[in-house]
Design a protein around this motif. Structure first.
Motif, PDB file in Angstrom:
ATOM      1  N   TYR A  54       0.796  -1.605  -0.030  1.00 16.97           N
ATOM      2  CA  TYR A  54      -0.193   0.056  -0.097  1.00 16.97           C
ATOM      3  C   TYR A  54       1.127   0.971  -0.027  1.00 16.97           C
ATOM      4  N   SER A  55       1.506   1.495   0.289  1.00 23.79           N
ATOM      5  CA  SER A  55       2.923   2.243   0.305  1.00 23.79           C
ATOM      6  C   SER A  55       3.317   2.625  -0.991  1.00 23.79           C
ATOM      7  N   VAL A  56       3.122   1.950  -1.918  1.00 27.50           N
ATOM      8  CA  VAL A  56       3.537   1.867  -3.221  1.00 27.50           C
ATOM      9  C   VAL A  56       2.092   1.828  -4.371  1.00 27.50           C
ATOM     10  N   LYS A 227       2.349 -10.769  16.036  1.00 26.96           N
ATOM     11  CA  LYS A 227       3.194 -11.677  15.136  1.00 26.96           C
ATOM     12  C   LYS A 227       4.333 -10.999  14.085  1.00 26.96           C
ATOM     13  N   LEU A 228       2.659  -9.654  13.588  1.00 22.02           N
ATOM     14  CA  LEU A 228       3.436  -8.777  12.452  1.00 22.02           C
ATOM     15  C   LEU A 228       3.795  -7.839  13.191  1.00 22.02           C
ATOM     16  N   GLY A 229       4.439  -6.689  12.617  1.00 17.57           N
ATOM     17  CA  GLY A 229       4.836  -4.966  12.909  1.00 17.57           C
ATOM     18  C   GLY A 229       4.564  -4.511  11.781  1.00 17.57           C
ATOM     19  N   HIS A 230       3.528  -2.726  11.830  1.00 18.13           N
ATOM     20  CA  HIS A 230       3.773  -2.024  10.919  1.00 18.13           C
ATOM     21  C   HIS A 230       5.113  -1.328  11.543  1.00 18.13           C
ATOM     22  N   ILE A 231       6.312  -1.182  10.575  1.00 13.69           N
ATOM     23  CA  ILE A 231       7.646  -0.402  11.273  1.00 13.69           C
ATOM     24  C   ILE A 231       7.068   1.501  10.203  1.00 13.69           C
ATOM     25  N   LYS A 232       6.276   2.172  11.300  1.00 16.48           N
ATOM     26  CA  LYS A 232       5.963   3.836   9.875  1.00 16.48           C
ATOM     27  C   LYS A 232       6.436   4.637  11.013  1.00 16.48           C
ATOM     28  N   THR A 247       6.442   9.582   8.167  1.00 18.12           N
ATOM     29  CA  THR A 247       8.151   9.965   7.094  1.00 18.12           C
ATOM     30  C   THR A 247       8.074   8.980   7.132  1.00 18.12           C
ATOM     31  N   LEU A 248       9.644   9.169   6.132  1.00 22.86           N
ATOM     32  CA  LEU A 248      10.836   8.351   5.900  1.00 22.86           C
ATOM     33  C   LEU A 248      11.383   7.747   7.229  1.00 22.86           C
ATOM     34  N   ARG A 277       2.883   9.076   3.285  1.00 22.63           N
ATOM     35  CA  ARG A 277       2.436  10.435   3.370  1.00 22.63           C
ATOM     36  C   ARG A 277       4.051  10.910   2.455  1.00 22.63           C
ATOM     37  N   PHE A 278       3.700  11.728   1.784  1.00 24.34           N
ATOM     38  CA  PHE A 278       5.597  11.246   1.853  1.00 24.34           C
ATOM     39  C   PHE A 278       5.228  13.434   1.047  1.00 24.34           C
ATOM     40  N   VAL A 279       6.868  14.009   0.937  1.00 23.50           N
ATOM     41  CA  VAL A 279       7.485  15.520   0.774  1.00 23.50           C
ATOM     42  C   VAL A 279       8.296  15.594   0.671  1.00 23.50           C
TER      43      VAL A 279
END
Length: 299
Positions: A54-56, A227-232, A247-248, A277-279
């Motif tokens: 979903y990031s892309v 068991k899973l994680g979103h690294i954001k 952000t990055l 989100r992309f800046v």
């Protein structure tokens, strides 16, 4: 994930809620940045990590296969999918999608999916190609705890269907399950009233932080359930409760060194990059930079 409701519609009667700031957050400080430096210098690397596609999402919509090829070239070795309108296999047969990812050295670990629709079919096809998880990504804010009680019962049933087909079921949190409702925290209820043999959880660190909770304390409270994680990451200088602030990775306020070490220690197995989100950067450029950060990350 922001705007995921465009793809996942579970109930016409869902209410809307606010992301309220609570307490016990773990932003970076000078002190824990010094501790992070020590951790990075003395402990091991993260050997495997993935990306939530979903990031892309725009690139996936244009050309899923070419996007995934580029993702593999950035250094990811796992992917997590989503249903962008063409099914979780993006218009391909499950075996075709599996061959694509295998040929690129990618493990198709999991996919977000509307588990209230076509679950038997999706679970059977996921199990056939060795996927680990089907994940419900969104149920929306509810009007009462009775609604969440029904959801917990449904998750147990969905977990049974997944187990029967050789795949696991998990739920991915947003901030709304951490907002008190009828004197309870809905996410606590879901954790405590779903069968650990049937239901796992994917902890989105960003949304826990945005809701005002400390991800470390939450993982310690419920060991071996995430068991899973979103690294954001979350951009510094914006309000904690601002939902649109990713952000990055490594440039924001979230203390990944401490959080991911706790995640490993409490049973997390899959670490999935996500940015929404992309800046001044394209999603694919961000995906490449995030992979570079993850490859160099150390505990």
């Amino acid at each position: 994930m922001n705007n995921r409701r465009k793809f996942i519609q579970l109930s016409a009667a869902m209410g809307m809620g606010a992301f309220l700031p609570l307490q016990f957050c773990s932003p970076k400080t000078k002190e824990n940045e010094e501790e992070e430096t020590l951790v990075l210098a003395t402990e091991g690397t993260l050997s495997a990590f993935g990306i939530q596609l979903y990031s892309v999402k725009e690139n996936m919509a244009e050309n899923a296969a070419e996007t995934i090829k580029s993702i593999a070239g950035y250094g990811y070795n796992q992917i997590e999918g989503f249903d962008g309108g063409k099914g979780i296999f993006w218009g391909m047969k499950n075996t075709e999608f599996k061959k694509l990812t295998d040929d690129l050295g990618l493990d198709f670990v999991s996919s977000h999916s509307n588990t209230f629709k076509d679950l038997e079919k999706n679970a059977a096809e996921a199990g056939e190609i060795g996927m680990k998880y089907l994940i419900n990504p969104y149920v929306g804010p509810q009007k009462s705890m009775d609604d969440f009680k029904r959801i917990a019962e449904e998750f147990n049933k969905q977990g049974e269907i997944c187990k029967k087909n050789g795949v696991k079921f998990a739920y991915h949190n947003h901030g709304y399950t951490f907002v008190e409702l009828d004197g309870q925290i809905p996410h606590d209820y879901l954790m405590e009233n779903t069968d650990p043999e049937l239901v796992d959880f994917e902890l989105d660190l960003y949304w826990v932080y945005t809701a005002g909770y400390d991800p470390i304390k939450y993982m310690e409270k419920y060991p071996n359930r995430f068991k899973l994680g979103h690294i954001k990451d979350k951009e510094s200088g914006i309000d904690i409760a601002e939902p649109n602030g990713s952000t990055l990775i490594g440039t924001g306020v979230i203390d990944f060194a401490s959080i991911l070490k706790t995640a490993k220690d409490t049973g997390m197995e899959y670490f999935i990059v996500e940015q929404e989100r992309f800046v001044d950067i394209s999603p694919m450029e961000a995906a490449e930079k995030n992979a570079t950060y993850m490859k160099s990350f150390k505990f």
